[in-house]
Scaffold this motif. Structure first.
Motif, PDB file in Angstrom:
ATOM      1  N   LEU A 286       0.808  -1.279  -0.077  1.00 10.74           N
ATOM      2  CA  LEU A 286       0.081  -0.158  -0.014  1.00 10.74           C
ATOM      3  C   LEU A 286       0.961   1.397  -0.006  1.00 10.74           C
ATOM      4  CD1 LEU A 286      -2.944  -0.864   2.533  1.00 10.74           C
ATOM      5  CD2 LEU A 286      -2.928  -0.862  -0.064  1.00 10.74           C
ATOM      6  N   ASN A 287       0.445   2.249  -0.820  1.00 15.85           N
ATOM      7  CA  ASN A 287       1.247   3.491  -0.875  1.00 15.85           C
ATOM      8  C   ASN A 287       0.419   4.563  -0.104  1.00 15.85           C
ATOM      9  OD1 ASN A 287       3.534   2.578  -2.207  1.00 15.85           O
ATOM     10  ND2 ASN A 287       2.174   2.685  -4.102  1.00 15.85           N
ATOM     11  N   TRP A 288       0.743   4.809   1.104  1.00 13.09           N
ATOM     12  CA  TRP A 288      -0.116   5.516   1.843  1.00 13.09           C
ATOM     13  C   TRP A 288       0.101   7.034   1.860  1.00 13.09           C
ATOM     14  CZ3 TRP A 288      -3.865   3.663   5.156  1.00 13.09           C
ATOM     15  CH2 TRP A 288      -3.629   2.252   5.374  1.00 13.09           C
ATOM     16  N   GLY A 289      -1.231   7.839   2.013  1.00 11.26           N
ATOM     17  CA  GLY A 289      -1.370   9.236   2.198  1.00 11.26           C
ATOM     18  C   GLY A 289      -1.950   9.598   3.688  1.00 11.26           C
ATOM     19  N   ILE A 290      -1.067  10.165   4.497  1.00 11.06           N
ATOM     20  CA  ILE A 290      -1.356  10.316   5.979  1.00 11.06           C
ATOM     21  C   ILE A 290      -2.056  11.739   5.972  1.00 11.06           C
ATOM     22  CG2 ILE A 290      -0.565  10.179   8.277  1.00 11.06           C
ATOM     23  CD1 ILE A 290      -0.255   7.550   6.951  1.00 11.06           C
ATOM     24  N   LEU A 291      -3.534  11.616   6.258  1.00 15.01           N
ATOM     25  CA  LEU A 291      -3.958  13.053   6.412  1.00 15.01           C
ATOM     26  C   LEU A 291      -4.140  13.488   7.776  1.00 15.01           C
ATOM     27  CD1 LEU A 291      -5.583  14.372   4.057  1.00 15.01           C
ATOM     28  CD2 LEU A 291      -7.422  13.869   5.124  1.00 15.01           C
TER      29      LEU A 291
ATOM     30  N   PHE B  37       0.233   5.521  14.402  1.00 10.34           N
ATOM     31  CA  PHE B  37      -0.215   4.490  13.142  1.00 10.34           C
ATOM     32  C   PHE B  37       0.935   4.478  12.268  1.00 10.34           C
ATOM     33  CE2 PHE B  37      -1.862   3.902   8.772  1.00 10.34           C
ATOM     34  CZ  PHE B  37      -2.789   3.074   9.078  1.00 10.34           C
ATOM     35  N   VAL B  38       1.589   5.630  12.007  1.00 11.16           N
ATOM     36  CA  VAL B  38       2.985   5.668  10.890  1.00 11.16           C
ATOM     37  C   VAL B  38       3.947   4.627  11.781  1.00 11.16           C
ATOM     38  CG1 VAL B  38       4.808   7.076  10.222  1.00 11.16           C
ATOM     39  CG2 VAL B  38       2.508   7.578   9.692  1.00 11.16           C
ATOM     40  N   HIS B  39       4.102   4.885  12.942  1.00 10.23           N
ATOM     41  CA  HIS B  39       4.992   3.913  13.839  1.00 10.23           C
ATOM     42  C   HIS B  39       5.115   2.673  13.416  1.00 10.23           C
ATOM     43  CE1 HIS B  39       5.980   1.164  17.076  1.00 10.23           C
ATOM     44  NE2 HIS B  39       6.859   2.041  17.521  1.00 10.23           N
ATOM     45  N   ASP B  40       3.657   2.120  13.316  1.00 10.23           N
ATOM     46  CA  ASP B  40       3.146   0.621  13.125  1.00 10.23           C
ATOM     47  C   ASP B  40       3.748   0.284  11.523  1.00 10.23           C
ATOM     48  OD1 ASP B  40       2.656   0.221  15.850  1.00 10.23           O
ATOM     49  OD2 ASP B  40       0.848  -0.685  15.416  1.00 10.23           O
ATOM     50  N   LEU B  41       3.474   1.170  10.674  1.00 12.01           N
ATOM     51  CA  LEU B  41       3.516   0.648   9.348  1.00 12.01           C
ATOM     52  C   LEU B  41       5.177   0.677   9.073  1.00 12.01           C
ATOM     53  CD1 LEU B  41       1.541   3.424   7.409  1.00 12.01           C
ATOM     54  CD2 LEU B  41       0.892   1.107   8.233  1.00 12.01           C
TER      55      LEU B  41
ATOM     56  N   GLU C 126       7.790  -9.218   8.556  1.00 11.35           N
ATOM     57  CA  GLU C 126       7.142 -10.517   8.981  1.00 11.35           C
ATOM     58  C   GLU C 126       5.934 -10.609   8.026  1.00 11.35           C
ATOM     59  OE1 GLU C 126       8.674 -10.674  13.504  1.00 11.35           O
ATOM     60  OE2 GLU C 126       6.680  -9.663  13.065  1.00 11.35           O
ATOM     61  N   SER C 127       5.152  -9.624   7.744  1.00 11.26           N
ATOM     62  CA  SER C 127       3.809  -9.780   7.288  1.00 11.26           C
ATOM     63  C   SER C 127       3.724 -10.221   5.790  1.00 11.26           C
ATOM     64  CB  SER C 127       3.119  -8.464   7.720  1.00 11.26           C
ATOM     65  OG  SER C 127       3.454  -7.466   6.771  1.00 11.26           O
ATOM     66  N   GLY C 128       4.768  -9.969   5.069  1.00  8.35           N
ATOM     67  CA  GLY C 128       4.559 -10.222   3.597  1.00  8.35           C
ATOM     68  C   GLY C 128       3.496  -9.080   2.779  1.00  8.35           C
ATOM     69  N   ILE C 129       3.533  -7.893   3.768  1.00 12.23           N
ATOM     70  CA  ILE C 129       2.794  -6.717   3.346  1.00 12.23           C
ATOM     71  C   ILE C 129       3.832  -5.398   3.548  1.00 12.23           C
ATOM     72  CG2 ILE C 129       0.876  -5.156   3.759  1.00 12.23           C
ATOM     73  CD1 ILE C 129      -0.568  -7.769   5.066  1.00 12.23           C
ATOM     74  N   GLU C 130       3.715  -4.660   2.608  1.00  9.59           N
ATOM     75  CA  GLU C 130       4.780  -3.572   2.715  1.00  9.59           C
ATOM     76  C   GLU C 130       3.791  -2.361   2.440  1.00  9.59           C
ATOM     77  OE1 GLU C 130       8.356  -5.085  -0.116  1.00  9.59           O
ATOM     78  OE2 GLU C 130       7.088  -3.865  -0.981  1.00  9.59           O
ATOM     79  N   HIS C 131       4.234  -1.336   3.469  1.00  7.94           N
ATOM     80  CA  HIS C 131       3.294  -0.070   3.757  1.00  7.94           C
ATOM     81  C   HIS C 131       4.269   1.079   3.508  1.00  7.94           C
ATOM     82  CE1 HIS C 131      -0.162  -2.154   5.446  1.00  7.94           C
ATOM     83  NE2 HIS C 131       0.613  -2.842   6.208  1.00  7.94           N
ATOM     84  N   VAL C 132       4.099   1.884   2.527  1.00  8.37           N
ATOM     85  CA  VAL C 132       5.036   2.976   2.258  1.00  8.37           C
ATOM     86  C   VAL C 132       4.506   4.128   2.607  1.00  8.37           C
ATOM     87  CG1 VAL C 132       6.701   3.982   0.456  1.00  8.37           C
ATOM     88  CG2 VAL C 132       6.061   1.478   0.445  1.00  8.37           C
TER      89      VAL C 132
END
Ligand code: NAP
Length: 358
Positions: free
Chosen positions: A5-10, A19-23, A31-37
């Motif tokens: 996911l390519n995030w916009g933080i509003l 929230f960003v800390h966890d991403l 570990e999750s196989g998921i990428e949060h940018v």
């Protein structure tokens, strides 16, 4: 291929930072196989967004080689590099910000309370359906592994027998000397009061720990409430609710800002024992203990992952989007509408009307 996911933080504020800390931790631990940018930080001030990135230690290493841009809200909605938006602003802004994000073609997760009433929530879900975009209220509590495990013990293994009663409190003492009347917790224009801020969590616990169904399929129940409105601020700082499901189960719930609540903040009682949940912040169920009436060895759990706990909802959202789903099964739209509807009723009975509703 990893889900990304390519995030916009509003909103460059308090909860967005958590929230960003966890991403970022997710990207570090891999570990999750998921990428949060984090691609963009949208703020009323670009300088503030920059400080946010520095304070929350967004680096090329933990953000997968990407430096976020600092944008206005409108620029974020139009940014083609953003495909998922996290909204972390005060409640009354959620409606217009979710709407603008969906119109910009983004998937959205929006902080609780989703909106200030169920009418607004319905309009947003209708729009998400029309746009075929993912939308969810960020009630992170529902997504903790601890809750899944606890529910397994309670509903599949039935370790405490028949469950009859839940007591849950989420209260904290606001320092009214130092917290200005313009603070979002106090200001009626910002959706102030306890019911929308923390009442939503006690209602959530009554839903997830007393009912094994969600949304349209929920077990029918009735709610009674008593609310004290503060004479100065005109919002609720002392609210009690009673739930009675039609199978007889009951919840005794309270929330407020005048006094600190107890720990453990939950006691869930069955015929063979009880479960206690404790955590400095009752929104994150990181620790529980099941105690048995016959003296058997208790079952205890503690989340020591290092996450604040937002990663669980973010990963659920990523998996839904990757699978082409626009609604989440743990927190479907009807469940948000149900919760918002309860809060509408509680406020209506107390005469608490937000200016946006007049
Ligand atoms: N999940 C949870 O456990 C949890 C915990 C706390 C809060 N929340 C929810 O998250 C939301 C934000 O809470 P918060 O404590 O993070 O709030 P906050 O720090 O007071 O504000 C967050 C951001 O919203 C914008 N904002 C604040 N006040 C505003 C105003 N009067 N007008 C317009 N924009 C304003 C600002 O963004 P910019 O200046 O950057 O534009 C600010 O940085 C609330 O809906 C709350 O219920 C959830």
């Amino acid at each position: 291929m990893a889900i990304k996911l390519n995030w916009g933080i509003l909103g460059a504020g308090n909860i967005s930072g958590q929230f960003v800390h966890d991403l970022l931790l997710n990207n570090t631990l891999k570990e999750s196989g998921i990428e949060h940018v984090v691609v963009s930080i949208g703020s009323s001030s670009k300088a503030k967004a920059k400080v946010f990135a520095e304070e929350n230690k967004i680096t090329l290493e933990n953000n997968l080689g990407v430096t976020p841009v600092f944008e206005s809200y409108d620029e974020l909605y139009a940014n083609p590099n953003v495909n998922a938006v996290y909204i972390g602003t005060p409640h009354p802004y959620h409606k217009e910000q979710v709407e603008a994000s969906l119109k910009g073609g983004k998937h959205v997760i929006c902080e609780k309370p989703f909106t200030i009433n169920s009418k607004e929530a319905q309009e947003l879900f209708d729009l998400a359906k029309k746009k075929n975009l993912f939308l969810m209220e960020a009630v992170w509590t529902r997504f903790f592994p601890s809750i899944k495990l606890l529910r397994k013990y309670l509903y599949e293994d039935k370790v405490i027998g028949d469950i009859h009663r839940l007591k849950c409190d989420f209260s904290f003492k606001v320092d009214f000397e130092t917290t200005p009347t313009t603070h979002r917790l106090r200001d009626i224009k910002l959706g102030g009061g306890a019911i929308l801020d923390v009442g939503i969590y006690v209602i959530t616990y009554a839903r997830i720990l007393l009912d094994d169904k969600v949304g349209k399929n929920h077990t029918p129940f009735e709610v009674k409430s008593l609310v004290t409105l503060d004479p100065v601020d005109g919002v609720d700082y002392n609210t009690n609710l009673l739930f009675k499901y039609n199978n007889g189960k009951q919840a005794v719930l309270s929330c407020g800002f005048y006094v600190d609540g107890p720990q453990p903040f939950i006691r869930l009682e069955g015929t063979k024992g009880y479960a206690n949940l404790s955590s400095p912040n009752p929104a994150c169920p990181k620790q529980w203990k099941i105690t048995f009436a016959d003296g058997s060895k208790p079952i205890e759990y503690e989340d020591k992952s290092g996450y604040n706990g937002f990663i669980y909802e973010a990963n659920a959202m990523a998996e839904d989007i990757a699978a082409g789903r626009i609604e989440n099964a743990i927190l479907p739209w009807d469940e948000t509408l149900l919760t918002m509807g309860i809060m509408d009723d509680v406020r209506k009975e107390a005469g608490l009307v937000y200016p946006q509703e007049k």
